[in-house]
Design a protein around this motif. Structure first.
Motif, PDB file in Angstrom:
ATOM      1  N   SER A  78     -10.624   0.032  -4.583  1.00 44.82           N
ATOM      2  CA  SER A  78      -9.030  -1.279  -3.576  1.00 44.82           C
ATOM      3  C   SER A  78      -7.869  -1.613  -4.485  1.00 44.82           C
ATOM      4  O   SER A  78      -6.973  -1.406  -3.778  1.00 44.82           O
ATOM      5  CB  SER A  78     -10.245  -2.482  -3.031  1.00 44.82           C
ATOM      6  N   GLU A  79      -8.073  -2.080  -6.015  1.00 46.83           N
ATOM      7  CA  GLU A  79      -7.115  -2.119  -6.213  1.00 46.83           C
ATOM      8  C   GLU A  79      -6.286  -1.504  -6.717  1.00 46.83           C
ATOM      9  O   GLU A  79      -4.772  -1.953  -6.658  1.00 46.83           O
ATOM     10  CB  GLU A  79      -7.620  -3.305  -7.875  1.00 46.83           C
ATOM     11  N   MET A  80      -6.691  -0.561  -7.449  1.00 53.77           N
ATOM     12  CA  MET A  80      -5.966   0.597  -7.644  1.00 53.77           C
ATOM     13  C   MET A  80      -5.076   1.601  -6.016  1.00 53.77           C
ATOM     14  O   MET A  80      -4.146   1.572  -6.405  1.00 53.77           O
ATOM     15  CB  MET A  80      -6.172   2.328  -7.807  1.00 53.77           C
ATOM     16  N   ILE A  81      -5.721   1.433  -5.489  1.00 55.76           N
ATOM     17  CA  ILE A  81      -5.303   1.831  -3.600  1.00 55.76           C
ATOM     18  C   ILE A  81      -3.854   0.510  -3.152  1.00 55.76           C
ATOM     19  O   ILE A  81      -2.854   0.868  -2.869  1.00 55.76           O
ATOM     20  CB  ILE A  81      -6.010   2.111  -2.645  1.00 55.76           C
ATOM     21  N   ASN A  82      -4.525  -0.565  -3.731  1.00 59.22           N
ATOM     22  CA  ASN A  82      -3.144  -1.212  -3.335  1.00 59.22           C
ATOM     23  C   ASN A  82      -1.763  -1.383  -4.487  1.00 59.22           C
ATOM     24  O   ASN A  82      -0.796  -1.122  -3.403  1.00 59.22           O
ATOM     25  CB  ASN A  82      -3.580  -2.325  -3.293  1.00 59.22           C
ATOM     26  N   GLU A  83      -1.951  -1.482  -5.187  1.00 53.99           N
ATOM     27  CA  GLU A  83      -1.398  -0.876  -6.548  1.00 53.99           C
ATOM     28  C   GLU A  83      -0.260   0.559  -5.657  1.00 53.99           C
ATOM     29  O   GLU A  83       0.986   0.104  -5.710  1.00 53.99           O
ATOM     30  CB  GLU A  83      -1.491  -0.799  -8.150  1.00 53.99           C
ATOM     31  N   ALA A  84      -0.924   0.916  -5.016  1.00 57.25           N
ATOM     32  CA  ALA A  84      -0.283   2.549  -5.203  1.00 57.25           C
ATOM     33  C   ALA A  84       0.446   2.313  -3.821  1.00 57.25           C
ATOM     34  O   ALA A  84       1.628   2.064  -3.607  1.00 57.25           O
ATOM     35  CB  ALA A  84      -1.285   3.605  -4.627  1.00 57.25           C
ATOM     36  N   GLU A  85       0.062   1.505  -2.502  1.00 61.69           N
ATOM     37  CA  GLU A  85       0.980   0.832  -1.449  1.00 61.69           C
ATOM     38  C   GLU A  85       1.810   0.542  -1.704  1.00 61.69           C
ATOM     39  O   GLU A  85       2.344   0.623  -1.238  1.00 61.69           O
ATOM     40  CB  GLU A  85      -0.177   0.422  -0.605  1.00 61.69           C
ATOM     41  N   ASN A  86       1.902  -0.500  -2.569  1.00 60.52           N
ATOM     42  CA  ASN A  86       2.703  -1.911  -2.824  1.00 60.52           C
ATOM     43  C   ASN A  86       4.166  -0.621  -3.078  1.00 60.52           C
ATOM     44  O   ASN A  86       4.841  -0.391  -3.136  1.00 60.52           O
ATOM     45  CB  ASN A  86       2.708  -2.419  -3.820  1.00 60.52           C
ATOM     46  N   LEU A  87       3.589   0.591  -4.389  1.00 60.13           N
ATOM     47  CA  LEU A  87       4.566   0.719  -4.898  1.00 60.13           C
ATOM     48  C   LEU A  87       4.822   2.175  -4.112  1.00 60.13           C
ATOM     49  O   LEU A  87       6.407   2.493  -3.892  1.00 60.13           O
ATOM     50  CB  LEU A  87       3.710   2.447  -6.564  1.00 60.13           C
ATOM     51  N   ARG A  88       4.839   2.658  -3.171  1.00 58.06           N
ATOM     52  CA  ARG A  88       4.548   3.385  -1.608  1.00 58.06           C
ATOM     53  C   ARG A  88       6.124   2.756  -0.798  1.00 58.06           C
ATOM     54  O   ARG A  88       7.558   2.447  -0.676  1.00 58.06           O
ATOM     55  CB  ARG A  88       3.580   3.821  -1.401  1.00 58.06           C
ATOM     56  N   ARG A  89       5.455   0.895  -0.564  1.00 53.49           N
ATOM     57  CA  ARG A  89       6.457   0.666   0.098  1.00 53.49           C
ATOM     58  C   ARG A  89       8.448   0.038  -0.585  1.00 53.49           C
ATOM     59  O   ARG A  89       8.870   0.423  -0.370  1.00 53.49           O
ATOM     60  CB  ARG A  89       6.034  -0.664   0.544  1.00 53.49           C
ATOM     61  N   GLU A  90       7.560   0.161  -2.052  1.00 57.40           N
ATOM     62  CA  GLU A  90       9.658  -0.407  -2.324  1.00 57.40           C
ATOM     63  C   GLU A  90      10.017   1.347  -3.259  1.00 57.40           C
ATOM     64  O   GLU A  90      10.807   0.787  -2.941  1.00 57.40           O
ATOM     65  CB  GLU A  90       8.124  -0.328  -4.195  1.00 57.40           C
ATOM     66  N   GLN A  91       9.002   2.243  -3.087  1.00 58.38           N
ATOM     67  CA  GLN A  91       9.919   3.027  -2.993  1.00 58.38           C
ATOM     68  C   GLN A  91      10.692   3.439  -1.813  1.00 58.38           C
ATOM     69  O   GLN A  91      11.544   4.000  -1.422  1.00 58.38           O
ATOM     70  CB  GLN A  91       8.836   4.320  -3.587  1.00 58.38           C
ATOM     71  N   GLY A  92       9.504   3.959  -0.716  1.00 57.77           N
ATOM     72  CA  GLY A  92       9.893   3.636   0.827  1.00 57.77           C
ATOM     73  C   GLY A  92      11.699   3.033   0.568  1.00 57.77           C
ATOM     74  O   GLY A  92      12.622   3.641   0.916  1.00 57.77           O
ATOM     75  N   ALA A  93      11.482   1.222   0.335  1.00 54.10           N
ATOM     76  CA  ALA A  93      12.933   0.774   0.417  1.00 54.10           C
ATOM     77  C   ALA A  93      13.568   0.864  -0.367  1.00 54.10           C
ATOM     78  O   ALA A  93      14.972   0.970  -0.231  1.00 54.10           O
ATOM     79  CB  ALA A  93      12.407  -0.562   0.446  1.00 54.10           C
ATOM     80  N   LYS A  94      13.560   1.546  -1.204  1.00 53.10           N
ATOM     81  CA  LYS A  94      14.640   2.162  -2.537  1.00 53.10           C
ATOM     82  C   LYS A  94      15.429   2.655  -1.739  1.00 53.10           C
ATOM     83  O   LYS A  94      16.632   3.534  -1.589  1.00 53.10           O
ATOM     84  CB  LYS A  94      14.259   2.666  -3.456  1.00 53.10           C
ATOM     85  N   LYS A  95      14.650   4.503  -0.817  1.00 49.93           N
ATOM     86  CA  LYS A  95      15.273   5.376  -0.347  1.00 49.93           C
ATOM     87  C   LYS A  95      16.263   5.055   0.740  1.00 49.93           C
ATOM     88  O   LYS A  95      17.329   5.650   1.225  1.00 49.93           O
ATOM     89  CB  LYS A  95      14.091   6.131   0.246  1.00 49.93           C
ATOM     90  N   LYS A  96      15.511   4.066   1.836  1.00 50.62           N
ATOM     91  CA  LYS A  96      16.191   3.588   3.059  1.00 50.62           C
ATOM     92  C   LYS A  96      17.500   2.682   2.535  1.00 50.62           C
ATOM     93  O   LYS A  96      18.132   2.784   2.952  1.00 50.62           O
ATOM     94  CB  LYS A  96      15.780   2.240   4.047  1.00 50.62           C
ATOM     95  N   ARG A  97      17.419   1.330   1.546  1.00 48.29           N
ATOM     96  CA  ARG A  97      18.785   1.504   1.065  1.00 48.29           C
ATOM     97  C   ARG A  97      19.964   2.745   0.177  1.00 48.29           C
ATOM     98  O   ARG A  97      21.014   1.880   0.421  1.00 48.29           O
ATOM     99  CB  ARG A  97      18.446   0.391  -0.485  1.00 48.29           C
ATOM    100  N   GLN A  98      19.325   3.702  -0.115  1.00 43.26           N
ATOM    101  CA  GLN A  98      21.342   4.431  -0.660  1.00 43.26           C
ATOM    102  C   GLN A  98      20.442   5.283   0.749  1.00 43.26           C
ATOM    103  O   GLN A  98      21.707   5.953   0.135  1.00 43.26           O
ATOM    104  CB  GLN A  98      19.122   5.487  -1.886  1.00 43.26           C
ATOM    105  N   SER A  99      20.494   5.258   1.610  1.00 41.39           N
ATOM    106  CA  SER A  99      20.841   5.612   2.915  1.00 41.39           C
ATOM    107  C   SER A  99      22.445   5.228   3.615  1.00 41.39           C
ATOM    108  O   SER A  99      22.249   4.611   3.619  1.00 41.39           O
ATOM    109  CB  SER A  99      19.670   6.439   3.769  1.00 41.39           C
TER     110      SER A  99
END
Length: 87
Positions: A66-87
């Protein structure tokens, strides 16, 4: 359409956790009882781990899945937010 961003993020988390544990792919594969090539394929986003495999890898690293999945979800959110800022 299937979203594979979480699997990619899990691969990143796996690599970061493995290196933080100062563990080689070979050592992790031994502890998790999985072929060493599979570790590389997950870390390089070629294969997506099953839930059972992900659980074995987390156990071999000494962390809850669960800890690794939470880290992966947080990373995915960060990457998604970064992509939105770049658009």
């Amino acid at each position: 359409m299937i979203n594979r961003d979480l699997a990619k993020s899990f691969g990143v988390v796996l690599r970061v956790r493995r290196k933080a544990a100062k563990m080689s792919q070979e050592k992790l594969s031994e502890k998790a009882d999985v072929d060493v090539k599979m570790i590389g394929r997950i870390e390089n986003f070629i294969r997506n781990p099953s839930v059972n495999l992900a659980d074995s890898l987390a156990a071999a690293l000494g962390v809850p899945l669960s800890e690794m999945i939470n880290e992966a979800e947080n990373l995915r959110r960060e990457q998604g937010a970064k992509k939105k800022r770049q658009s």
